[in-house]
Design a protein around this motif. Structure first.
Motif, PDB file in Angstrom:
ATOM      1  N   ASP A 148      -5.593  10.463 -15.232  1.00  7.96           N
ATOM      2  CA  ASP A 148      -4.631   9.570 -14.596  1.00  7.96           C
ATOM      3  C   ASP A 148      -3.199   9.695 -15.087  1.00  7.96           C
ATOM      4  O   ASP A 148      -2.274   9.264 -14.421  1.00  7.96           O
ATOM      5  CB  ASP A 148      -5.059   8.104 -14.792  1.00  7.96           C
ATOM      6  N   SER A 159      -2.820  -4.883  -5.044  1.00  5.63           N
ATOM      7  CA  SER A 159      -4.022  -4.538  -4.280  1.00  5.63           C
ATOM      8  C   SER A 159      -5.259  -5.163  -4.917  1.00  5.63           C
ATOM      9  O   SER A 159      -6.173  -5.616  -4.214  1.00  5.63           O
ATOM     10  CB  SER A 159      -4.179  -3.019  -4.205  1.00  5.63           C
ATOM     11  N   ALA A 210      -4.742   5.695  -7.889  1.00  7.52           N
ATOM     12  CA  ALA A 210      -4.198   4.338  -7.936  1.00  7.52           C
ATOM     13  C   ALA A 210      -5.111   3.366  -7.203  1.00  7.52           C
ATOM     14  O   ALA A 210      -5.310   2.220  -7.645  1.00  7.52           O
ATOM     15  CB  ALA A 210      -2.796   4.311  -7.320  1.00  7.52           C
ATOM     16  N   THR A 211      -5.690   3.800  -6.088  1.00  4.49           N
ATOM     17  CA  THR A 211      -6.612   2.938  -5.339  1.00  4.49           C
ATOM     18  C   THR A 211      -7.861   2.653  -6.166  1.00  4.49           C
ATOM     19  O   THR A 211      -8.351   1.516  -6.204  1.00  4.49           O
ATOM     20  CB  THR A 211      -7.005   3.606  -4.012  1.00  4.49           C
ATOM     21  N   LYS A 263       0.839  -1.208   0.000  1.00  4.80           N
ATOM     22  CA  LYS A 263       0.000   0.000   0.000  1.00  4.80           C
ATOM     23  C   LYS A 263       0.870   1.252   0.000  1.00  4.80           C
ATOM     24  O   LYS A 263       0.479   2.292  -0.537  1.00  4.80           O
ATOM     25  CB  LYS A 263      -0.922  -0.017   1.219  1.00  4.80           C
ATOM     26  N   ARG A 318      -8.003   2.656  -9.402  1.00  3.75           N
ATOM     27  CA  ARG A 318      -7.611   1.737 -10.481  1.00  3.75           C
ATOM     28  C   ARG A 318      -7.530   0.303  -9.971  1.00  3.75           C
ATOM     29  O   ARG A 318      -7.881  -0.639 -10.689  1.00  3.75           O
ATOM     30  CB  ARG A 318      -6.267   2.162 -11.079  1.00  3.75           C
ATOM     31  N   ALA A 319      -7.044   0.117  -8.743  1.00  2.00           N
ATOM     32  CA  ALA A 319      -6.966  -1.234  -8.175  1.00  2.00           C
ATOM     33  C   ALA A 319      -8.353  -1.868  -8.127  1.00  2.00           C
ATOM     34  O   ALA A 319      -8.529  -3.052  -8.457  1.00  2.00           O
ATOM     35  CB  ALA A 319      -6.351  -1.182  -6.780  1.00  2.00           C
ATOM     36  N   MET A 377       1.518   2.712  -3.447  1.00  2.00           N
ATOM     37  CA  MET A 377       0.406   3.216  -4.257  1.00  2.00           C
ATOM     38  C   MET A 377       0.716   4.618  -4.777  1.00  2.00           C
ATOM     39  O   MET A 377       1.200   5.488  -4.051  1.00  2.00           O
ATOM     40  CB  MET A 377      -0.876   3.248  -3.434  1.00  2.00           C
ATOM     41  N   GLU A 397      -1.029  -1.294  -7.658  1.00  2.00           N
ATOM     42  CA  GLU A 397      -2.438  -1.430  -8.020  1.00  2.00           C
ATOM     43  C   GLU A 397      -2.792  -2.885  -8.311  1.00  2.00           C
ATOM     44  O   GLU A 397      -3.849  -3.374  -7.898  1.00  2.00           O
ATOM     45  CB  GLU A 397      -2.772  -0.586  -9.257  1.00  2.00           C
ATOM     46  N   GLU A 398      -1.909  -3.591  -9.020  1.00  2.00           N
ATOM     47  CA  GLU A 398      -2.176  -4.989  -9.351  1.00  2.00           C
ATOM     48  C   GLU A 398      -2.183  -5.868  -8.110  1.00  2.00           C
ATOM     49  O   GLU A 398      -3.034  -6.749  -7.953  1.00  2.00           O
ATOM     50  CB  GLU A 398      -1.142  -5.491 -10.356  1.00  2.00           C
TER      51      GLU A 398
END
Length: 568
Positions: free
Chosen positions: A477, A90, A127-128, A68, A130-131, A71, A87-88
């Motif tokens: 983004d 997560s 990023a969160t 985390k 996107r996860a 991120m 991201e991946e």
């Protein structure tokens, strides 16, 4: 199905709103907490959660935790045969949580409310989101972790609450929020924090304390570094947990049937982590200063996050606030339960129809600008705030800017998030360029409006009144690819100033103090400090020791006055 998710540094959890209450969903092992850990071997076999954490000590090169903290950055972890972004990784944890919900309830979630640290910047929030999208979820809302915890706390007593402080210390991040509840409204008054402070840092301090005693002859030197670090980290976590309830505990690892053990006392641990404890104070003081609320006016200090179980933290808070903190909400469960409450609100549940939430912008938003000192020299790259931190959202604010050069035909502006005076020390979110008519200096103006909503969407509108031109930018983004080259260019320029007076210790200290004060205040006080900084930089550029000494004396006297008598 809409669920609430606490995507944590150490553990993650998922909860639903059902039958007028928030309910945690257990994983396949029957636990409501799933370790935020991923392990992948060279064949592609994947472990997530407790099984991955078990492999951390035995296969550290194939396992990653605490991602985390990566991120919003370009950092990647190599597992098995490929690299993974934060991201991946997560997203893999999120998929595991969705599998657990489907197994328990017979329906797979498609929508989610995901919590983030209040002090996550815009890149980290994107990023969160996107996860969640990678995991196949429609992320309906990102909610700040202390806000979610406040919801969980507030539902235990639906009456009005005087301002209370949520102190959230997790595995990797630290957040503080001041919250007030009245007539069904949950109002966040201020948020502050430290994204690089959490239980992981206390573990690292424990390793630094124990390792020299554990292996005085450096017998562990022959071990692969990742294997040794994994064993030491696990031992530190176990020792730290033991010290929560005992006066002393063993810090122990076993390698090839050889035990390496040392005894750690509470006093030794507290002395070692004192620098970390001191770091907890600044966000607390900043949030109180931004709201104008006195410590004595707080009705409660609510503890959230597993790391608040440490006695050293609770003792420090008792000293800081002059009272015992409230730990009636479960420190590991509160954030996920609050996220489920938010999910219930978004679903228009009848049991929650009278609750409303207001939140704040955790960081200041603005553009880069130029300023002129008393000697007529123009300094560029100066941060000009448009939306101050801890402004209630949604919000729309406008500032007017004018040209700095005669016959200027274009205005370039970058959009930044942060608190530093120099934009290079803030996070660049985007940029735009507008054409203006050539006129004498200062006669052409542009209006810049920032609009920021509860989902973290920032819209920038620039209007040139003389031509009617309007340009719009919605922050997307893509990261600014020029930032690395700009930083390298700045460093190269600084190398040429080795003998410049700004490098002398007294001037460095004065500038650092002024920058700290600039970040610590808002509004008119911040503007005044900014002008003092510009004036001092102008004196430094003169490279006359007498002018610099006088300017430094004036700057420090002004800062003394501000810090001795801070405005409420």
């Amino acid at each position: 199905m809409l669920v609430g998710i606490d995507l944590g540094t150490t553990n993650s959890a998922v909860a639903i709103w059902r039958d007028s209450e928030a309910e945690l969903v257990p994983n396949a092992l029957g636990d409501v907490l799933t370790p935020s850990a991923v392990s992948v071997d060279k064949s592609g076999q994947t472990w997530i959660g407790a099984s991955a954490l078990d492999r951390f000590a035995t296969h550290p090169g194939e396992t990653v935790t605490s991602f985390k903290r990566m991120m919003g950055t370009e950092a990647r972890a190599t597992l098995g045969k490929r690299d993974f972004s934060a991201e991946e990784l997560s997203a893999m944890v999120l998929v595991s949580l969705m599998d657990d919900v489907e197994a328990a309830l017979g329906e797979r979630p498609t929508e989610a409310v995901i919590t983030v640290p209040a002090y996550f910047n815009e890149r980290q929030r994107r990023a969160t989101r996107r996860a969640g999208e990678i995991a196949g979820l429609d992320v309906k809302r990102l909610i700040n972790e202390p806000t979610a915890a406040a919801l969980a706390f507030g539902l235990t007593d639906r009456g009005d609450q005087e301002p209370f402080l949520v102190f959230d210390l997790g595995g990797g991040t630290f957040d503080v929020s001041i919250v007030e509840m009245f007539e069904g409204i949950v109002e966040v008054r201020a948020s502050a924090g430290d994204n690089r402070l959490g239980g992981d840092d206390f573990n690292a301090a424990l390793v630094a304390l124990a390792q020299p005693r554990l292996d005085a002859d450096d017998q562990l030197a022959v071990m692969p570094a990742d294997r040794k670090n994994a064993l030491l980290t696990q031992a530190a976590e176990q020792c730290r947990r033991a010290l929560t309830t005992a006066h002393e505990a063993d810090f122990s690892i076993t390698i090839n049937d050889q035990a390496y053990t040392t005894r750690i006392t509470t006093e030794e641990f507290e002395e070692t982590v004192e620098p970390l404890i001191r770091r907890l104070r600044d966000p607390v003081l900043r949030s109180l200063r931004d709201t104008g609320i006195d410590v004595k006016s707080l009705s409660e200090v609510v503890l959230v996050g597993g790391s608040t179980r440490m006695p050293v933290v609770r003792k420090a808070l008792t000293r800081m606030f002059g009272r015992f903190p409230n730990h009636t909400v479960h420190p590991d469960h509160a954030v996920a339960l609050g996220a489920a409450v938010q999910a219930g609100l978004l679903s228009n549940d009848e049991g929650l129809e009278e609750i409303r939430i207001t939140d704040v912008a955790p960081f200041t938003l603005g553009i880069d600008s130029s300023d002129e000192d008393a000697h007529g020299q123009i300094h560029s790259g100066i941060f000009s705030p448009i939306i101050e931190r801890n402004t209630p959202v949604p919000v729309s604010r406008m500032q007017v800017y004018s040209t700095m050069q005669a016959n200027q035909t274009r205005i370039e502006m970058g959009v930044y998030q942060g608190e530093a005076r120099d934009v290079k020390n803030n996070v660049k979110l985007g940029g735009m360029s507008v054409r203006v008519p050539a006129k004498p200096r200062g006669e052409e103006i542009v209006e810049v409006r920032f609009t920021y909503d509860t989902s973290g969407l920032l819209e920038v509108d620039v209007h040139v009144p003389s031509t009617g031109l309007t340009k719009n930018l919605v922050i997307v983004d893509e990261e600014d690819k020029r930032s690395k080259s700009e930083i390298a260019s700045s460093r190269k320029a600084l190398e040429k100033l080795k003998t410049h007076p700004r490098d002398e210790a007294e001037n460095i200290a004065a500038m650092a103090r002024a920058e700290r004060c600039y970040e610590g205040f808002t509004g008119d006080v911040r503007d005044a400090i900014g002008r003092w900084i510009t004036a001092f930089k102008g004196a430094l550029d003169k490279q006359d020791p007498r002018i610099i000494a006088d300017a430094r004396k004036q700057l420090l006297a002004a800062l003394d006055e501000i810090e001795a008598n801070p405005p409420l």
